[in-house]
Structure formats: C-alpha cells, structure tokens
Design a protein around this motif. Structure first.
Motif, PDB file in Angstrom:
ATOM      1  N   VAL A   7      60.220  40.474  47.397  1.00  0.00           N
ATOM      2  CA  VAL A   7      60.606  41.557  48.302  1.00  0.00           C
ATOM      3  C   VAL A   7      61.834  42.259  47.739  1.00  0.00           C
ATOM      4  N   THR A   8      61.833  43.574  47.759  1.00  0.00           N
ATOM      5  CA  THR A   8      63.034  44.317  47.380  1.00  0.00           C
ATOM      6  C   THR A   8      62.979  45.689  48.060  1.00  0.00           C
ATOM      7  N   GLY A   9      63.908  46.526  47.693  1.00  0.00           N
ATOM      8  CA  GLY A   9      63.985  47.865  48.272  1.00  0.00           C
ATOM      9  C   GLY A   9      65.383  48.143  48.762  1.00  0.00           C
ATOM     10  N   GLY A  10      65.468  48.840  49.880  1.00  0.00           N
ATOM     11  CA  GLY A  10      66.774  49.183  50.436  1.00  0.00           C
ATOM     12  C   GLY A  10      66.837  50.644  50.786  1.00  0.00           C
ATOM     13  N   VAL A  11      66.815  51.494  49.773  1.00  0.00           N
ATOM     14  CA  VAL A  11      66.758  52.941  49.963  1.00  0.00           C
ATOM     15  C   VAL A  11      65.676  53.487  49.030  1.00  0.00           C
ATOM     16  N   SER A  45      54.960  39.860  40.912  1.00  0.00           N
ATOM     17  CA  SER A  45      55.371  39.019  42.048  1.00  0.00           C
ATOM     18  C   SER A  45      55.693  39.844  43.284  1.00  0.00           C
ATOM     19  N   LEU A  46      55.958  41.141  43.105  1.00  0.00           N
ATOM     20  CA  LEU A  46      56.349  41.987  44.227  1.00  0.00           C
ATOM     21  C   LEU A  46      55.229  42.093  45.264  1.00  0.00           C
ATOM     22  N   GLU A  47      55.573  41.820  46.519  1.00  0.00           N
ATOM     23  CA  GLU A  47      54.628  41.909  47.626  1.00  0.00           C
ATOM     24  C   GLU A  47      54.986  43.022  48.611  1.00  0.00           C
ATOM     25  N   LEU A  48      56.274  43.287  48.763  1.00  0.00           N
ATOM     26  CA  LEU A  48      56.723  44.216  49.786  1.00  0.00           C
ATOM     27  C   LEU A  48      57.942  44.978  49.275  1.00  0.00           C
ATOM     28  N   ILE A  49      57.883  46.288  49.354  1.00  0.00           N
ATOM     29  CA  ILE A  49      59.023  47.135  49.012  1.00  0.00           C
ATOM     30  C   ILE A  49      59.363  47.936  50.259  1.00  0.00           C
ATOM     31  N   THR A  50      60.517  47.647  50.829  1.00  0.00           N
ATOM     32  CA  THR A  50      60.929  48.304  52.066  1.00  0.00           C
ATOM     33  C   THR A  50      62.165  49.146  51.808  1.00  0.00           C
ATOM     34  N   TYR A  51      62.345  50.141  52.647  1.00  0.00           N
ATOM     35  CA  TYR A  51      63.527  50.986  52.479  1.00  0.00           C
ATOM     36  C   TYR A  51      63.816  51.745  53.756  1.00  0.00           C
TER      37      TYR A  51
END
Length: 587
Positions: A328-332, A352-358
C-alpha cells in the motif's frame, strides 16, 4: 488541510456512469449489512457537545487504548526507516518510557506538547507518549519557517517541544526566548545542545528501544471526548488556525478507513477479505491529519509495517517498494503520477502493490484509469479536511472507477449536506452549494479562536468552504473551493499570507495569488503583481523575497506583471477568476 482525491468537476458530473450494470448491492444495502447489530461497523448514538451523533460502537476509546492494543503485535515490524527496523514491542517500550519522562517533567492532562520533525521512527513514539497522558499533541508543519514554527508554539501555548535536529537548527534561537516553553527535547543530535535535551539521552537511539524497561503507560484516565490534538490549518485570511481534535475525532478514522475497504467488495457481492497486516510506504508527512489520523493510527491497530523515507525520491521509492514488498502506498496524487510516469519504472518489481490511495489535492480521472490498468491496483481516494480530522468520504475500487470525478459517499457515521451561500437553506440533490459535514470525526473548534469557531462550526456541522453537489445515491462531487486556497501536492497555501509578503516588498503596490493547474501536484501557486510607478522588480527577485520569509512550497512558481491595478468587484475584492488568462501559455 483540505483533503480531496476527486479533483474539480463540471457541475453536471460528466465522466461517471451508472453502477446499475455492475453493482450487486445498492449503497443503502451495503451500509445496512456492514452496520447491522453485532457487525464490526455497528453504530450507536452518543452525545457530543449536547447533540446526538452516530458513532462507531467498536471504535477505540482513545489514543491511549490504541497504543496498548498495538503493543500486542509484539515482534512484528512497526516502522522501517533506512536501516532501522523497529518492532512493535520496541516501539511501545519507547512510548511508555518517554511518557514516564514527560510525567517526571511535570506534563499533565491538557498540557500542550509540540511535535516538529520529519517522518522518523521517533514521530509515532512521541505522538503516543504525549496523547497517552491526556496531554494535547501539537504537530507542527516541519516545512514551516522559523517564524511560522514560533507562531505555532506560541499560539498553542506549548509547554514542551519535541523535534529533530533539523527543526532545532531552525527554531532553537527563537524557542529559547518563548514565554511558556519550558523544555525542548531534540532527536538525532550528535552532541550536547544548548537549551535542549537529547532524546537519545532519555530513551536511547532506535536500535536500543528493545532494551528499554518493559513498563506500562503511566496511569492516566483518558476519555473519548478529551482533547487530543491541535493540527494547524491554513485559512484564507489571518494566521493559521489550530483545529482542536478529541480522541474520538481521531479514533473514528480507524473504523472509517476499514469501512471503506470493506464496502468495495460488498458492492460486487463478494465478502470482504480477512484483515491481515500490510507493508505500507508512508511518504506523506505525519504532521498532516491525512497521514496521522487517516493512516498511522489505523495502521498501528492493524499491525501494519510503516516504511518511512528521509525525503521523497520516486526512484528510491520504487527501490523501497521492491525491497520491502510494499503493498500500500500513496498520499497525494503527485506520488501516483510520478510512479506511473518515471522512465525507470520497468526496472523495478512493483507487483506487490495492491492499493494506491491519495487525497490532499485534486486528481484527474485519467489517474484513476491508469493506476488500475497499468499497475493492476485498486485506486482509492476520499475527502476530508483538518477540521474533520481527515476521513469523511471514501472511494475505492469499482465505485471509483465508475465515478472518477467523485470523492465518494460519506462513511456511515458521517452526514453531508449542500447549503446555500448564506447558509440559510439546504439545496436539492444535484445543485451546487457549500458543502457541510457532520459526524464524530469533526474537530471541536479552533484553539483560542471563538469567533472563527462560531463562523465555521455550526450546530454540530462544519462549513467546509468547498463548493460541491451530491447525486441521488449520495456520492459527493467537489466542484470548486469557496475558500481562497491553493493546494500544492497536499500542502495548503492560503493566498493572503503570500500576498501580504509580496505587498511588503517596496516595489509592489497590488498583488494576488491564484492556483495554476499542475498534473502531478494538483495546483501550484502563481502571482499577479502591479508595481508602484517608477519601481522595478523582477520575477526572480520577488520569488527570492517570498522564499526568505515563507516555506519554500509557498513561493509562486510564476509571477506575471500587469501595468494596471488588478480588477476588483464593487466591494473591492480582486476578481481572481479574471487573472487566470494571464498565464495561458506561460511557463
């Protein structure tokens, strides 16, 4: 801070499609399933400031309770920073021992303790050491100038400051002369300091935390509606205002975030997966409610591993994602755009990335599509602001892909309404007006600002200053911001502050700051300036003038000069919408 991942939309909401051809359940049906009696997201009615409010029945009581619950993750990795790997057991030992030190220094319930540092393993240690005592943590923007940091310390009435060496080098001289600031603790200082103690002399460096005494938190009673934090938010006029949050405000986000993730599969008729610890690359600053309230606090409850970086570098981030197996990563939106567009992307294994939120800045619908198609990840977004302690709406999975110009529906414990400009009437579905929000996450008001509190917090609702509309299913579309704000990569810039600095230049007689669209950052500040007759100043000179007085992210990236005074309406207000054409084709 205003947090939005949906971006500006046309008032007709073009770009979204009806979910009727893909959703197995309506929003109302999913809410009913998730919040039914006995379910994890069951709700109850509580009284807050004399008003009945829906709240999560199973939300943690306090940040103190969260710290004690996180202790149970024991040997799991809590934080990773460069070569430092800290277990949950070591983290809790550091929290408890630092909390005892604060008690020994005389910190008691309700005292303000400021926290100013980059994302380091010490940040969550200090935050929970402070709040577990019922003291109020005051996270200060680590990008602020010395003058801005001094304002935050003075305005909050902080008795103590915990900061890193970089911030101490910036604020140390001023801190020693601030009335009421009794003690300063500095991390990562290699030698003794004048006027401050070294954190390492109190709890040791991070590699020594596992050897600290295994003690409980000092015995203090902390209730859900006790004061917990003061996060400073930029406004359109005057100085920054400190939004006072309760333990309930911030703990609400623990279940709100989980609710949004459970919502998405149920819309498809699938059961939500069993929760399991994830590895999260957390690159947005913890002094923002987005990172602290919507991310870190919930991560600790779930036993996630938080990976910090010294500073954001997209290629280094890709190497970290590969090395740590980040899920999981992201932010803006900036971060997502840079991961997508970097020429070296194919050199790293990002599978490995499943979710990118921002959140934190407008995001184009194109970003939603590309993240899903090119990374195969679920994109996630939401809306909130400092005054709501982050999460009010959530938008994940197919709902986001079908309505990329929306910031999602409110979580079950939140309410939204659209009000007329004068606040006298609620507008019908589909009409654009000012967005109001209500729920247990809303801050108590502004610290020591009763007039501003009365203007913004009305009968349990917070006036957001955002122009928005709601569709028939309750999805929210942010159309524009009523507040005169520029949001650059998640950082709030209130125009009047930059304008006042420009006005202070001897050659400037008229100035206005606006936001220019930027694909990755959302917006960048730009200025239109009229010089006094006979005076001269270059763009570079004025940029340096601002840079010497404000944080670097507030410096206008473009300055256009005009021969005439800036256009104003009958009330003398500058017509900023008429200025954007001056930048067409510029830069």
């Amino acid at each position: 801070m205003s947090q939005t991942g949906s971006g500006h939309t046309n008032s007709d909401g073009a770009g979204g499609s009806s979910p009727s051809d893909w959703a197995a359940h309506s929003l109302e049906e999913v809410r009913a399933m998730l919040t039914a009696p006995g379910q994890p997201f069951e709700m109850e009615t509580v009284e807050i400031d004399g008003r009945p409010i829906r709240a999560w029945k199973n939300a943690p009581e306090s940040l103190r309770a969260i710290a004690m619950a996180a202790r149970a993750h024991a040997d799991a990795v809590c934080t990773v920073y460069e070569g430092e790997r800290i277990s949950y057991d070591a983290w809790f030992r550091a929290v408890a021992n630092l909390a005892q030190h604060l008690v020994d220094c005389g910190v008691t319930k309700g005292d303000r303790v400021a926290l100013a540092m980059r994302n380091l393993p010490e940040w969550p240690v200090a935050f929970f050491a402070i709040t577990s005592l019922g003291a109020i943590c005051v996270p200060l923007n680590a990008w602020w100038s010395a003058e801005e940091l001094a304002f935050g310390l003075s305005d909050s009435g902080s008795r103590m400051l915990i900061c890193d060496k970089e911030r101490w080098d910036r604020i140390g001289d001023a801190a020693r002369n601030l009335d009421g600031l009794e003690k300063c603790i500095v991390s990562r200082a290699q030698s003794p300091l004048e006027g401050a103690s070294r954190l390492e002399d109190i709890i040791g460096s991070s590699d020594a935390w596992a050897g600290l005494p295994d003690r409980d938190l000092p015995d203090v009673s902390v209730a859900a509606d006790d004061d917990a934090t003061i996060f400073y938010t930029s406004g359109t006029t005057g100085s920054p205002k400190g939004a006072l949050g309760s333990h309930r405000s911030i703990c609400t986000n623990v279940l709100s975030s989980k609710y949004n993730l459970a919502f998405a599969p149920l819309r498809l008729g699938e059961m939500p997966p069993e929760p399991e610890p994830k590895t999260v690359l957390l690159v947005i600053p913890l002094f923002h409610v987005t990172a602290c309230s919507a991310a870190m606090v919930g991560y600790l409850v779930s036993g996630h591993t938080m990976v910090f970086m010294h500073h954001w570098d997209v290629e280094e981030a890709m190497a970290v994602i590969e090395r740590e197996g980040v899920q999981v990563t992201g932010g803006v939106p900036t971060i997502a755009w840079q991961l997508l567009d970097h020429p070296a992307r194919d050199n790293y294994d990002l599978s490995s990335l499943e979710l990118i939120t921002y959140g934190g800045a407008p995001a184009a619908p194109e970003l939603v599509r590309r993240l899903h198609e090119e990374f195969g990840t679920q994109p996630g977004s939401g809306w909130g602001m400092t005054e709501t302690m982050a999460t009010v709406t959530g938008h994940v999975g197919q709902d986001y892909l079908h309505r990329p110009d929306s910031c999602g529906p409110p979580v079950a414990v939140a309410d939204l309404k659209i009000m007329s400009a004068d606040g006298s009437e609620e507008l019908p579905t589909g009409e654009v007006g000012e967005l109001y929000a209500r729920g247990p996450m809303v801050a108590k008001g502004y610290w020591n600002r009763p007039d501003a509190t009365a203007e913004t917090f009305i009968d349990g609702w917070v006036r957001t200053g955002d122009l928005a509309r709601l569709d028939e299913e309750g999805f929210c579309y942010i159309v524009d911001r009523a507040k005169d704000m520029v949001i650059r990569g998640g950082e709030n810039i209130y125009s009047s502050e930059v304008e006042n600095v420009l006005y202070a230049h001897p050659a400037v007689t008229d100035a206005a700051v606006i936001g220019l669209p930027h694909q990755q950052l959302g917006e960048e500040p730009a200025a239109v300036v009229h010089l006094s007759k006979g005076q001269n100043a270059s763009e570079e000179e004025l940029q340096q003038w601002v840079a010497a007085r404000l944080a670097h992210f507030k410096v206008p990236v473009r300055i256009v000069f005009t021969d005439e005074m800036l256009p104003r309406n009958a009330n003398g207000k500058i017509l900023k919408k008429d200025l954007r054409g001056l930048f067409t084709g510029a830069g």
